[in-house]
Write an enzyme that holds these catalytic residues in place. Structure first.
Site, mmCIF file in Angstrom:
data_model
loop_
_atom_site.group_PDB
_atom_site.id
_atom_site.type_symbol
_atom_site.label_atom_id
_atom_site.label_comp_id
_atom_site.label_asym_id
_atom_site.label_seq_id
_atom_site.Cartn_x
_atom_site.Cartn_y
_atom_site.Cartn_z
ATOM 1 N NE ARG A 1 -4.803 -7.104 -8.827
ATOM 2 C CZ ARG A 1 -4.387 -5.960 -9.350
ATOM 3 N NH1 ARG A 1 -3.298 -5.366 -8.855
ATOM 4 N NH2 ARG A 1 -5.032 -5.402 -10.352
ATOM 5 C CE LYS B 1 0.087 -2.089 -5.527
ATOM 6 N NZ LYS B 1 -0.988 -2.250 -4.525
#
Length: 337
Positions: A314, A279
Protein backbone atom coordinates in the site's frame (compact mmCIF):
# COMPACT_ATOMS: atom_id res chain seq x y z
CA UNK A 1 4.94 -24.97 22.92
CA UNK A 2 3.42 -23.29 19.87
CA UNK A 3 5.75 -23.01 16.89
CA UNK A 4 5.64 -20.53 14.02
CA UNK A 5 7.23 -21.05 10.59
CA UNK A 6 8.56 -18.18 8.51
CA UNK A 7 9.28 -19.39 4.95
CA UNK A 8 12.65 -18.50 3.48
CA UNK A 9 11.36 -17.32 0.13
CA UNK A 10 13.19 -18.17 -3.09
CA UNK A 11 12.39 -17.43 -6.73
CA UNK A 12 15.32 -18.81 -8.73
CA UNK A 13 15.12 -21.78 -11.10
CA UNK A 14 17.40 -24.04 -9.00
CA UNK A 15 14.43 -25.49 -7.16
CA UNK A 16 14.86 -28.74 -5.19
CA UNK A 17 12.31 -31.50 -5.71
CA UNK A 18 11.38 -31.23 -2.03
CA UNK A 19 10.58 -27.50 -2.27
CA UNK A 20 7.06 -26.30 -1.53
CA UNK A 21 5.19 -23.75 -3.65
CA UNK A 22 4.29 -20.56 -1.81
CA UNK A 23 0.75 -19.18 -1.96
CA UNK A 24 0.28 -19.85 -5.67
CA UNK A 25 2.85 -17.30 -6.80
CA UNK A 26 6.33 -17.58 -8.29
CA UNK A 27 7.97 -18.02 -4.90
CA UNK A 28 8.87 -21.29 -3.19
CA UNK A 29 10.53 -22.54 -0.05
CA UNK A 30 12.80 -25.41 0.85
CA UNK A 31 13.48 -24.13 4.37
CA UNK A 32 11.80 -22.02 7.03
CA UNK A 33 12.77 -20.27 10.25
CA UNK A 34 10.99 -21.79 13.23
CA UNK A 35 10.13 -19.41 16.10
CA UNK A 36 8.80 -20.19 19.55
CA UNK A 37 8.31 -17.99 22.56
CA UNK A 38 11.30 -17.95 24.86
CA UNK A 39 13.42 -20.10 22.54
CA UNK A 40 16.03 -19.51 19.88
CA UNK A 41 14.94 -19.41 16.24
CA UNK A 42 16.01 -22.42 14.19
CA UNK A 43 16.17 -23.25 10.49
CA UNK A 44 14.10 -26.29 9.49
CA UNK A 45 13.58 -28.12 6.20
CA UNK A 46 10.29 -27.66 4.37
CA UNK A 47 9.30 -31.30 4.81
CA UNK A 48 9.61 -30.87 8.59
CA UNK A 49 7.01 -28.10 8.71
CA UNK A 50 3.74 -29.43 10.23
CA UNK A 51 1.00 -30.34 7.76
CA UNK A 52 -1.40 -27.58 8.83
CA UNK A 53 1.27 -24.94 8.29
CA UNK A 54 2.24 -26.51 4.96
CA UNK A 55 -1.38 -26.38 3.84
CA UNK A 56 -1.72 -22.68 4.64
CA UNK A 57 1.66 -21.74 3.17
CA UNK A 58 1.07 -23.55 -0.11
CA UNK A 59 -2.64 -22.82 -0.65
CA UNK A 60 -3.41 -20.91 -3.84
CA UNK A 61 -4.60 -17.39 -3.03
CA UNK A 62 -7.72 -16.79 -5.16
CA UNK A 63 -8.33 -13.46 -6.91
CA UNK A 64 -9.23 -10.63 -4.54
CA UNK A 65 -12.11 -8.48 -5.76
CA UNK A 66 -11.23 -9.84 -9.22
CA UNK A 67 -7.51 -9.09 -8.84
CA UNK A 68 -5.10 -12.00 -9.36
CA UNK A 69 -2.54 -12.34 -6.55
CA UNK A 70 0.13 -14.22 -8.49
CA UNK A 71 2.62 -11.38 -7.90
CA UNK A 72 3.02 -8.33 -5.67
CA UNK A 73 0.24 -5.86 -6.40
CA UNK A 74 0.21 -2.11 -5.73
CA UNK A 75 -2.54 -0.43 -3.74
CA UNK A 76 -2.61 3.33 -4.29
CA UNK A 77 -3.49 5.49 -1.28
CA UNK A 78 -6.20 8.09 -1.88
CA UNK A 79 -6.74 10.09 1.30
CA UNK A 80 -9.64 12.55 1.21
CA UNK A 81 -8.84 13.94 4.63
CA UNK A 82 -7.65 17.37 5.75
CA UNK A 83 -5.14 15.96 8.26
CA UNK A 84 -3.45 12.76 7.06
CA UNK A 85 0.24 12.69 7.98
CA UNK A 86 1.57 12.85 4.41
CA UNK A 87 -1.02 14.12 1.95
CA UNK A 88 -3.83 15.50 4.08
CA UNK A 89 -5.75 18.34 2.48
CA UNK A 90 -4.33 17.83 -0.99
CA UNK A 91 -7.61 16.56 -2.48
CA UNK A 92 -10.26 19.23 -2.05
CA UNK A 93 -13.00 17.78 -4.28
CA UNK A 94 -14.24 14.62 -5.92
CA UNK A 95 -12.88 15.91 -9.21
CA UNK A 96 -9.39 16.37 -7.75
CA UNK A 97 -9.54 12.90 -6.20
CA UNK A 98 -10.63 11.39 -9.51
CA UNK A 99 -7.70 13.00 -11.30
CA UNK A 100 -5.32 11.57 -8.69
CA UNK A 101 -6.96 8.16 -9.04
CA UNK A 102 -6.61 8.28 -12.83
CA UNK A 103 -2.93 9.19 -12.48
CA UNK A 104 -2.36 6.29 -10.09
CA UNK A 105 -4.05 3.77 -12.37
CA UNK A 106 -2.13 5.07 -15.39
CA UNK A 107 1.06 4.62 -13.33
CA UNK A 108 0.14 1.00 -12.63
CA UNK A 109 -1.95 0.89 -9.44
CA UNK A 110 -3.87 -2.39 -9.21
CA UNK A 111 -6.30 -1.25 -6.51
CA UNK A 112 -7.22 2.08 -4.91
CA UNK A 113 -7.73 2.58 -1.17
CA UNK A 114 -9.97 5.54 -0.31
CA UNK A 115 -9.96 6.88 3.24
CA UNK A 116 -11.92 9.68 4.90
CA UNK A 117 -10.48 9.49 8.42
CA UNK A 118 -6.84 10.05 9.32
CA UNK A 119 -5.37 7.28 11.46
CA UNK A 120 -2.00 8.94 12.06
CA UNK A 121 -0.76 8.82 15.67
CA UNK A 122 -2.87 11.15 17.79
CA UNK A 123 -5.66 11.59 15.22
CA UNK A 124 -9.18 12.11 16.55
CA UNK A 125 -12.21 10.07 15.49
CA UNK A 126 -14.22 11.61 12.64
CA UNK A 127 -18.03 11.63 12.95
CA UNK A 128 -19.74 9.09 10.68
CA UNK A 129 -21.65 11.69 8.66
CA UNK A 130 -18.49 13.70 7.99
CA UNK A 131 -16.56 10.61 6.92
CA UNK A 132 -19.34 9.54 4.54
CA UNK A 133 -19.51 13.05 3.09
CA UNK A 134 -15.81 12.85 2.29
CA UNK A 135 -15.64 9.40 0.72
CA UNK A 136 -19.01 8.82 -0.97
CA UNK A 137 -18.75 11.29 -3.88
CA UNK A 138 -15.11 10.30 -4.45
CA UNK A 139 -15.84 6.58 -4.66
CA UNK A 140 -18.87 7.19 -6.86
CA UNK A 141 -16.79 9.28 -9.27
CA UNK A 142 -13.96 6.74 -9.38
CA UNK A 143 -16.28 3.76 -9.81
CA UNK A 144 -17.99 5.39 -12.77
CA UNK A 145 -14.70 6.10 -14.54
CA UNK A 146 -12.12 3.46 -13.48
CA UNK A 147 -12.31 -0.33 -13.55
CA UNK A 148 -9.71 -1.27 -10.90
CA UNK A 149 -11.07 -2.45 -7.53
CA UNK A 150 -11.77 0.18 -4.87
CA UNK A 151 -11.12 -0.37 -1.18
CA UNK A 152 -12.69 1.68 1.59
CA UNK A 153 -10.37 2.43 4.51
CA UNK A 154 -12.75 2.68 7.48
CA UNK A 155 -13.47 1.32 10.95
CA UNK A 156 -17.21 1.99 10.78
CA UNK A 157 -19.99 -0.19 9.38
CA UNK A 158 -22.16 2.77 8.30
CA UNK A 159 -19.28 4.24 6.32
CA UNK A 160 -18.52 0.87 4.74
CA UNK A 161 -22.16 0.46 3.67
CA UNK A 162 -22.16 3.90 2.04
CA UNK A 163 -18.85 3.18 0.32
CA UNK A 164 -19.97 -0.19 -1.03
CA UNK A 165 -23.21 1.33 -2.31
CA UNK A 166 -21.08 3.95 -4.09
CA UNK A 167 -18.84 1.32 -5.70
CA UNK A 168 -16.22 0.02 -3.25
CA UNK A 169 -15.60 -3.71 -3.22
CA UNK A 170 -13.24 -4.28 -0.28
CA UNK A 171 -13.26 -3.09 3.34
CA UNK A 172 -9.90 -2.20 4.93
CA UNK A 173 -10.24 -1.87 8.72
CA UNK A 174 -7.16 -0.55 10.52
CA UNK A 175 -8.68 -1.55 13.86
CA UNK A 176 -8.65 -5.21 12.85
CA UNK A 177 -12.44 -5.36 13.31
CA UNK A 178 -12.24 -4.37 16.97
CA UNK A 179 -13.73 -0.85 16.76
CA UNK A 180 -17.23 -1.46 15.39
CA UNK A 181 -18.60 -4.92 16.18
CA UNK A 182 -21.14 -4.62 13.35
CA UNK A 183 -18.56 -4.15 10.61
CA UNK A 184 -17.39 -7.78 10.49
CA UNK A 185 -21.01 -8.98 10.43
CA UNK A 186 -21.83 -6.60 7.58
CA UNK A 187 -18.84 -7.72 5.50
CA UNK A 188 -19.61 -11.40 6.08
CA UNK A 189 -23.29 -10.95 5.27
CA UNK A 190 -22.41 -9.21 1.99
CA UNK A 191 -19.54 -11.59 1.18
CA UNK A 192 -17.12 -8.66 0.94
CA UNK A 193 -13.36 -9.22 0.94
CA UNK A 194 -11.69 -7.49 3.87
CA UNK A 195 -8.31 -6.42 5.18
CA UNK A 196 -7.72 -6.99 8.90
CA UNK A 197 -4.85 -4.99 10.38
CA UNK A 198 -3.09 -5.14 13.72
CA UNK A 199 -2.91 -2.03 15.85
CA UNK A 200 -2.17 -1.38 19.49
CA UNK A 201 -5.26 0.62 20.40
CA UNK A 202 -6.93 3.56 18.62
CA UNK A 203 -4.95 6.27 16.81
CA UNK A 204 -5.34 8.64 19.77
CA UNK A 205 -3.29 6.40 22.07
CA UNK A 206 -1.62 3.69 19.96
CA UNK A 207 1.89 5.16 20.38
CA UNK A 208 1.54 5.44 24.17
CA UNK A 209 3.05 2.76 26.41
CA UNK A 210 4.02 0.42 23.56
CA UNK A 211 4.78 -3.05 24.89
CA UNK A 212 4.85 -6.60 23.50
CA UNK A 213 6.04 -9.93 24.81
CA UNK A 214 7.25 -10.71 21.27
CA UNK A 215 6.05 -8.29 18.61
CA UNK A 216 6.26 -10.75 15.71
CA UNK A 217 4.41 -13.55 17.45
CA UNK A 218 1.98 -11.26 19.27
CA UNK A 219 0.91 -9.67 15.98
CA UNK A 220 0.61 -13.10 14.35
CA UNK A 221 -1.57 -14.38 17.20
CA UNK A 222 -3.85 -11.33 17.02
CA UNK A 223 -4.31 -11.71 13.28
CA UNK A 224 -4.86 -15.46 13.64
CA UNK A 225 -7.65 -14.81 16.15
CA UNK A 226 -9.31 -12.17 13.97
CA UNK A 227 -9.05 -14.32 10.83
CA UNK A 228 -10.72 -17.19 12.64
CA UNK A 229 -13.49 -14.86 13.82
CA UNK A 230 -14.12 -13.76 10.22
CA UNK A 231 -14.01 -17.37 8.98
CA UNK A 232 -16.54 -18.33 11.64
CA UNK A 233 -18.81 -15.56 10.33
CA UNK A 234 -18.63 -17.03 6.82
CA UNK A 235 -15.71 -15.45 4.97
CA UNK A 236 -13.05 -17.67 3.41
CA UNK A 237 -9.34 -17.16 4.05
CA UNK A 238 -8.99 -16.13 0.42
CA UNK A 239 -11.32 -13.18 1.14
CA UNK A 240 -9.30 -12.03 4.15
CA UNK A 241 -6.16 -9.95 3.69
CA UNK A 242 -3.89 -9.62 6.75
CA UNK A 243 -1.77 -6.58 7.55
CA UNK A 244 0.78 -6.46 10.42
CA UNK A 245 0.14 -2.73 10.85
CA UNK A 246 3.52 -1.09 10.36
CA UNK A 247 3.66 2.09 12.46
CA UNK A 248 0.45 1.38 14.35
CA UNK A 249 1.53 1.03 17.97
CA UNK A 250 5.10 0.02 17.08
CA UNK A 251 8.59 1.36 17.67
CA UNK A 252 11.23 1.48 14.96
CA UNK A 253 12.62 -1.86 16.13
CA UNK A 254 9.12 -3.38 16.08
CA UNK A 255 8.55 -2.14 12.53
CA UNK A 256 11.88 -3.52 11.33
CA UNK A 257 11.24 -6.90 12.97
CA UNK A 258 7.85 -7.19 11.28
CA UNK A 259 9.30 -6.18 7.90
CA UNK A 260 12.27 -8.52 8.25
CA UNK A 261 9.96 -11.46 8.92
CA UNK A 262 6.84 -10.41 6.99
CA UNK A 263 6.78 -13.79 5.23
CA UNK A 264 5.67 -15.35 8.53
CA UNK A 265 2.17 -14.04 7.86
CA UNK A 266 1.82 -16.32 4.81
CA UNK A 267 1.28 -18.96 7.48
CA UNK A 268 -2.22 -17.58 8.09
CA UNK A 269 -3.31 -18.88 4.68
CA UNK A 270 -4.42 -15.40 3.61
CA UNK A 271 -3.08 -12.74 1.24
CA UNK A 272 -0.69 -10.36 3.04
CA UNK A 273 -0.64 -6.56 2.74
CA UNK A 274 2.10 -4.29 4.04
CA UNK A 275 1.74 -0.52 4.24
CA UNK A 276 4.88 1.37 5.22
CA UNK A 277 4.78 4.18 2.67
CA UNK A 278 6.29 7.48 3.83
CA UNK A 279 5.95 6.52 7.49
CA UNK A 280 7.85 8.24 10.25
CA UNK A 281 10.31 5.42 10.96
CA UNK A 282 11.63 5.76 7.39
CA UNK A 283 12.32 9.43 8.07
CA UNK A 284 13.99 8.65 11.40
CA UNK A 285 16.28 6.03 9.84
CA UNK A 286 17.15 7.96 6.66
CA UNK A 287 16.79 11.57 7.79
CA UNK A 288 14.25 12.21 5.02
CA UNK A 289 11.77 14.91 5.99
CA UNK A 290 9.02 15.96 5.29
CA UNK A 291 7.05 12.79 4.50
CA UNK A 292 6.95 13.48 0.75
CA UNK A 293 10.75 13.13 0.71
CA UNK A 294 10.55 9.48 1.80
CA UNK A 295 9.83 8.05 -1.65
CA UNK A 296 13.10 6.17 -2.02
CA UNK A 297 12.92 4.60 1.42
CA UNK A 298 9.32 3.61 0.81
CA UNK A 299 10.19 1.98 -2.52
CA UNK A 300 13.00 0.06 -0.83
CA UNK A 301 10.50 -1.35 1.67
CA UNK A 302 8.11 -2.34 -1.12
CA UNK A 303 10.89 -4.14 -2.96
CA UNK A 304 11.89 -5.96 0.24
CA UNK A 305 8.27 -7.07 0.60
CA UNK A 306 8.19 -8.38 -2.97
CA UNK A 307 11.28 -10.43 -2.11
CA UNK A 308 9.15 -12.11 0.58
CA UNK A 309 6.25 -12.69 -1.86
CA UNK A 310 3.94 -10.25 -0.07
CA UNK A 311 0.84 -9.96 -2.23
CA UNK A 312 -0.02 -6.25 -1.77
CA UNK A 313 1.95 -3.13 -0.91
CA UNK A 314 0.00 0.00 0.00
CA UNK A 315 1.79 3.12 -1.26
CA UNK A 316 1.50 6.83 -1.96
CA UNK A 317 4.07 6.84 -4.78
CA UNK A 318 2.71 4.43 -7.37
CA UNK A 319 4.94 5.05 -10.38
CA UNK A 320 8.35 4.50 -8.71
CA UNK A 321 7.01 1.53 -6.77
CA UNK A 322 5.64 -0.14 -9.90
CA UNK A 323 8.90 0.47 -11.74
CA UNK A 324 10.92 -1.11 -8.91
CA UNK A 325 8.61 -4.13 -8.70
CA UNK A 326 8.74 -4.68 -12.47
CA UNK A 327 12.53 -4.80 -12.28
CA UNK A 328 12.49 -7.03 -9.21
CA UNK A 329 10.20 -9.50 -10.99
CA UNK A 330 12.31 -9.42 -14.14
CA UNK A 331 15.51 -10.14 -12.21
CA UNK A 332 14.07 -12.82 -9.92
CA UNK A 333 11.84 -14.71 -12.34
CA UNK A 334 12.58 -13.50 -15.88
CA UNK A 335 8.98 -12.27 -16.15
CA UNK A 336 9.03 -9.16 -18.37
CA UNK A 337 5.27 -8.50 -18.24
Amino acid sequence: MKRYYRPIVRFDAARPETALPLAGGAGWLSQAICFQRGGAAQTVEAQDIPADWQDRLTAQRPPLAGLALDRTRVMGILNVTPDSFSDGGSLHSAAAALRRAEDMVEAGADILDVGGESTRPGAQTVPIAAEIARIEPVIRAIASDITVPISIDTRKSAVAEAAVTAGAGLVNDVSGFTYDPMLAHYCAREGLPVCVMHTLGPPETMQDNIAYDDVLLDVFDFLETQVQMLVDLGLSRGQIVVDPGIGFGKTIDHNLTLLRHAALFHGLGCPVLVGASRKGFIGTITGASPAVERVHGSVAVAQAMAAQAIQIVRVHDVAPTVQALVMHRAIETGDLS
